[in-house]
Write an enzyme that holds these catalytic residues in place. Sequence first.
Site, PDB file in Angstrom:
ATOM      1  N   ASN A 176      17.874 -10.445 -10.660  1.00  0.00           N
ATOM      2  CA  ASN A 176      18.089 -11.046 -11.990  1.00  0.00           C
ATOM      3  C   ASN A 176      17.610 -12.493 -12.102  1.00  0.00           C
ATOM      4  O   ASN A 176      17.251 -12.943 -13.187  1.00  0.00           O
ATOM      5  CB  ASN A 176      19.557 -10.919 -12.417  1.00  0.00           C
ATOM      6  CG  ASN A 176      20.506 -11.606 -11.465  1.00  0.00           C
ATOM      7  OD1 ASN A 176      20.162 -11.861 -10.307  1.00  0.00           O
ATOM      8  ND2 ASN A 176      21.694 -11.908 -11.937  1.00  0.00           N
ATOM      9  N   PRO A 254      29.174  -3.417  -3.455  1.00  0.00           N
ATOM     10  CA  PRO A 254      29.023  -2.423  -2.383  1.00  0.00           C
ATOM     11  C   PRO A 254      28.008  -2.855  -1.314  1.00  0.00           C
ATOM     12  O   PRO A 254      28.240  -2.659  -0.121  1.00  0.00           O
ATOM     13  CB  PRO A 254      28.531  -1.166  -3.117  1.00  0.00           C
ATOM     14  CG  PRO A 254      28.954  -1.351  -4.532  1.00  0.00           C
ATOM     15  CD  PRO A 254      28.951  -2.816  -4.797  1.00  0.00           C
ATOM     16  N   GLU A 273      27.341 -13.747  -2.591  1.00  0.00           N
ATOM     17  CA  GLU A 273      27.415 -14.026  -4.039  1.00  0.00           C
ATOM     18  C   GLU A 273      27.335 -12.674  -4.735  1.00  0.00           C
ATOM     19  O   GLU A 273      26.258 -12.101  -4.860  1.00  0.00           O
ATOM     20  CB  GLU A 273      26.246 -14.924  -4.468  1.00  0.00           C
ATOM     21  CG  GLU A 273      26.314 -16.337  -3.935  1.00  0.00           C
ATOM     22  CD  GLU A 273      27.425 -17.155  -4.565  1.00  0.00           C
ATOM     23  OE1 GLU A 273      28.039 -16.716  -5.560  1.00  0.00           O
ATOM     24  OE2 GLU A 273      27.696 -18.259  -4.047  1.00  0.00           O
ATOM     25  N   CYS A 307      25.442 -12.367 -13.154  1.00  0.00           N
ATOM     26  CA  CYS A 307      26.665 -12.093 -12.377  1.00  0.00           C
ATOM     27  C   CYS A 307      27.892 -12.744 -12.992  1.00  0.00           C
ATOM     28  O   CYS A 307      28.979 -12.182 -13.000  1.00  0.00           O
ATOM     29  CB  CYS A 307      26.463 -12.624 -10.966  1.00  0.00           C
ATOM     30  SG  CYS A 307      25.926 -14.340 -10.946  1.00  0.00           S
ATOM     31  N   GLU A 487      27.388 -21.575  -3.267  1.00  0.00           N
ATOM     32  CA  GLU A 487      26.022 -22.096  -3.343  1.00  0.00           C
ATOM     33  C   GLU A 487      26.085 -23.364  -4.187  1.00  0.00           C
ATOM     34  O   GLU A 487      27.000 -23.535  -5.003  1.00  0.00           O
ATOM     35  CB  GLU A 487      25.087 -21.050  -3.967  1.00  0.00           C
ATOM     36  CG  GLU A 487      24.992 -19.847  -3.036  1.00  0.00           C
ATOM     37  CD  GLU A 487      23.829 -18.909  -3.275  1.00  0.00           C
ATOM     38  OE1 GLU A 487      23.630 -18.492  -4.418  1.00  0.00           O
ATOM     39  OE2 GLU A 487      23.140 -18.576  -2.290  1.00  0.00           O
TER      40      GLU A 487
HETATM   41  N1  LIG Z   1      27.305 -13.961  -7.568  1.00  0.00           N
HETATM   42  C1  LIG Z   1      26.020 -14.225  -7.743  1.00  0.00           C
HETATM   43  O1  LIG Z   1      25.551 -15.337  -7.585  1.00  0.00           O
HETATM   44  C2  LIG Z   1      25.083 -13.110  -8.175  1.00  0.00           C
HETATM   45  C3  LIG Z   1      23.834 -13.451  -8.678  1.00  0.00           C
HETATM   46  C4  LIG Z   1      22.978 -12.441  -9.083  1.00  0.00           C
HETATM   47  C5  LIG Z   1      23.355 -11.109  -8.991  1.00  0.00           C
HETATM   48  N2  LIG Z   1      24.574 -10.790  -8.515  1.00  0.00           N
HETATM   49  C6  LIG Z   1      25.005  -9.384  -8.454  1.00  0.00           C
HETATM   50  O2  LIG Z   1      23.941  -8.566  -8.021  1.00  0.00           O
HETATM   51  C7  LIG Z   1      24.024  -7.274  -8.579  1.00  0.00           C
HETATM   52  C8  LIG Z   1      22.692  -6.871  -9.161  1.00  0.00           C
HETATM   53  O3  LIG Z   1      21.675  -7.078  -8.245  1.00  0.00           O
HETATM   54  P1  LIG Z   1      21.006  -5.891  -7.402  1.00  0.00           P
HETATM   55  O4  LIG Z   1      21.043  -4.627  -8.180  1.00  0.00           O
HETATM   56  O5  LIG Z   1      19.708  -6.393  -6.884  1.00  0.00           O
HETATM   57  O6  LIG Z   1      22.047  -5.743  -6.185  1.00  0.00           O
HETATM   58  P2  LIG Z   1      21.936  -4.828  -4.882  1.00  0.00           P
HETATM   59  O7  LIG Z   1      23.191  -5.044  -4.120  1.00  0.00           O
HETATM   60  O8  LIG Z   1      21.524  -3.458  -5.214  1.00  0.00           O
HETATM   61  O9  LIG Z   1      20.704  -5.443  -4.053  1.00  0.00           O
HETATM   62  C9  LIG Z   1      20.666  -6.789  -3.681  1.00  0.00           C
HETATM   63  C10 LIG Z   1      19.731  -6.958  -2.494  1.00  0.00           C
HETATM   64  O10 LIG Z   1      20.277  -6.302  -1.360  1.00  0.00           O
HETATM   65  C11 LIG Z   1      19.284  -5.494  -0.758  1.00  0.00           C
HETATM   66  N3  LIG Z   1      19.974  -4.388  -0.079  1.00  0.00           N
HETATM   67  C12 LIG Z   1      20.399  -3.214  -0.612  1.00  0.00           C
HETATM   68  N4  LIG Z   1      21.019  -2.481   0.328  1.00  0.00           N
HETATM   69  C13 LIG Z   1      20.983  -3.194   1.476  1.00  0.00           C
HETATM   70  C14 LIG Z   1      21.449  -2.962   2.805  1.00  0.00           C
HETATM   71  N5  LIG Z   1      22.092  -1.841   3.141  1.00  0.00           N
HETATM   72  N6  LIG Z   1      21.241  -3.920   3.725  1.00  0.00           N
HETATM   73  C15 LIG Z   1      20.626  -5.069   3.404  1.00  0.00           C
HETATM   74  N7  LIG Z   1      20.128  -5.347   2.176  1.00  0.00           N
HETATM   75  C16 LIG Z   1      20.316  -4.415   1.223  1.00  0.00           C
HETATM   76  C17 LIG Z   1      18.407  -5.087  -1.919  1.00  0.00           C
HETATM   77  O11 LIG Z   1      17.152  -4.636  -1.463  1.00  0.00           O
HETATM   78  C18 LIG Z   1      18.340  -6.381  -2.691  1.00  0.00           C
HETATM   79  O12 LIG Z   1      17.407  -7.273  -2.123  1.00  0.00           O
HETATM   80  C19 LIG Z   1      25.113  -7.373  -9.629  1.00  0.00           C
HETATM   81  O13 LIG Z   1      26.296  -6.791  -9.149  1.00  0.00           O
HETATM   82  C20 LIG Z   1      25.307  -8.854  -9.815  1.00  0.00           C
HETATM   83  O14 LIG Z   1      26.573  -9.215 -10.270  1.00  0.00           O
HETATM   84  C21 LIG Z   1      25.438 -11.769  -8.084  1.00  0.00           C
HETATM   85  C1  LIG Z   2      22.227 -19.787 -14.428  1.00  0.00           C
HETATM   86  N1  LIG Z   2      23.184 -18.743 -14.693  1.00  0.00           N
HETATM   87  C2  LIG Z   2      22.893 -18.179 -15.979  1.00  0.00           C
HETATM   88  C3  LIG Z   2      24.524 -19.266 -14.773  1.00  0.00           C
HETATM   89  C4  LIG Z   2      23.090 -17.694 -13.684  1.00  0.00           C
HETATM   90  C5  LIG Z   2      23.732 -17.929 -12.374  1.00  0.00           C
HETATM   91  C6  LIG Z   2      23.310 -16.897 -11.334  1.00  0.00           C
HETATM   92  C7  LIG Z   2      23.936 -15.553 -11.523  1.00  0.00           C
HETATM   93  O1  LIG Z   2      23.394 -14.508 -11.788  1.00  0.00           O
END
Ligand SMILES: NC(=O)c1ccc[n+]([C@@H]2O[C@H](COP(=O)([O-])OP(=O)(O)OC[C@H]3O[C@@H](n4cnc5c(N)ncnc54)[C@H](O)[C@@H]3O)[C@@H](O)[C@H]2O)c1
Ligand SMILES: C[N+](C)(C)CCCC=O
Length: 513
Positions: A176, A254, A273, A307, A487
């Site tokens: 994202n 997950p 995160e 997120c 972060e």
């Molecule tokens: N808290 C935060 O700062 C933040 C920021 C952005 C997105 N997110 C979260 O991310 C999710 C969406 O992103 P997504 O669909 O890319 O998430 P995802 O968990 O499917 O994938 C994230 C990353 O993990 C890798 N991955 C997947 N399985 C793995 C494994 N078994 N071992 C190691 N790496 C693995 C993927 O290839 C990808 O690079 C949402 O739940 C969102 O809330 C959180």
């Molecule tokens: C800059 N934002 C919009 C707060 C995104 C933070 C990173 C989470 O996805």
Amino acid sequence: MIRRFLPASAPTLSAAVRCLSTGSVSINVPLNYWAGQRRRSLEKRDKEKVYEPATGRVLCHLEPCGKEEVSQAVEAAKSAFGPWSRMSGMERARIMIEAAHLIESRREEIAEMEVVNNGKSITEARLDVDSARLCIEYYAGVASTLAGQHVQLPGGSFAYTRREPLGVCVGIGAWNYPFQIVAWKSAPALACGNSMVFKPSPVTPVTAVLLAEIYAKAGAPEGLFNVVQGGQETGSLLCHHPDVAKVSFTGSVPTGQKIMEMASKGIKPVTLELGGKSPVIIFKDCDLENAVRGALMANFLSQGQVCSNGTRVYVQKDIMAEFVKEVVRRTQAITIGDPLLESTRMGALVSLPHLDKVLSFVEQAKKEGAKVLCGGEPFVPSDPKLRGGYYMTPCVLGDCTDEMTCVKEEIFGPVMSVLSFETEQEVLQRANNTTLGLAAGVFTRDVTRAHRVVEQLKAGSCFINNYNITPVEVPFGGFKMSGIGRENGQVTIEFYSQLKTVFVEMGDVDSLF
Ligand SMILES: NC(=O)c1ccc[n+]([C@@H]2O[C@H](COP(=O)([O-])OP(=O)(O)OC[C@H]3O[C@@H](n4cnc5c(N)ncnc54)[C@H](O)[C@@H]3O)[C@@H](O)[C@H]2O)c1
Ligand SMILES: C[N+](C)(C)CCCC=O
């Protein structure tokens, strides 16, 4: 004409990638980068298609990295770690500042590539590139301030602490905020004297390698920052690698659980995160105009794929009708379309499966009794080249209750659920009734109430009378299942370094034997 995307070393880069137009980019250069060069995978593996969300075209093919490529990248990072970690903070800072300048000079090009690969609007992508640059600038400043403590002991003896880097850190990113995430991870890691191997999401592999080239051009030692492409297999190889000291992950809960489990085998520290299902609480004494703006910022940035989004919007009963009227009016006015156009405010969702998933959440909400106040439909732009893109109309769901799936689960799309409440005590209990705790917001003019409510909210980032701002000097991260570590901000240094204590005896050893 199809434009070819070229690496930074190519003299024609600026001409080739400046002023892209949607549907015109095709990438055929390698997207892996280690030991100072872009690299193709060493073995023939099935290539994965990477799409341009705005059009649905294939943008490039991903070559996933296997064991050999991961080993080479980690080896490169290991060899850069020695010289980099021995540099003074000031020396590291100089290179990081240069990297920040290079990002600034290539702002438009990076933002355009982010749009092409992710589908978000160019206006937002520019802000993401700025956030990445600011983060590197910030940690360049922090690099020279890293210091330990001096502790006096009896008889003139003393102890001191040294803040030391961890070694080779792995970064794993979500799709994202591809460029922002790679900067938010690499900047504190490098400032502390670590090296890094980064794996972007296979959905958005394009811009991380630009940062690798920028660090190299800024003077970073060869191998300091490396990029390996791939999905879960590649990520898992990185997490298990014995020479990796730490894993910093952004993604879903997950996957975060799996990362933590893998890292636990080597007792490696993790930064996680993860996802959220955050509440925004709007009291009747708020400035309604600001509350509506806040609710929109909490739900519709990056097509709702954020997120920290405040997707559970709790509105005090007395102002519900007025709030809903205004929020719907403004949501319907959001310009959806070609993300490279200045006038567009909402681009395409990241992929077709993801669009389908978000739309199915809207269908489920309807079945469970929520009322669609606007949006929630697939959207087909009038421009023929965008017809295969992954668009939908931003959605506001009314009459929501706490038991509905749309209120309980992270949708990760432009879907706002509006809920009614009567008392402060009641809304606090409902807002906290989740296993997640990334963010929360409160809108009120009563300053005492604002702080009282925030004190009781179980979330890592709380906003009073605003939402979704993330200045890089301020820590960002979750409570509960939304994550571990932070972060940004000074505190993040603690997650990319370790403390060594040195005891110095100035007298004789006082032996009991
Ligand atoms: N808290 C935060 O700062 C933040 C920021 C952005 C997105 N997110 C979260 O991310 C999710 C969406 O992103 P997504 O669909 O890319 O998430 P995802 O968990 O499917 O994938 C994230 C990353 O993990 C890798 N991955 C997947 N399985 C793995 C494994 N078994 N071992 C190691 N790496 C693995 C993927 O290839 C990808 O690079 C949402 O739940 C969102 O809330 C959180
Ligand atoms: C800059 N934002 C919009 C707060 C995104 C933070 C990173 C989470 O996805």
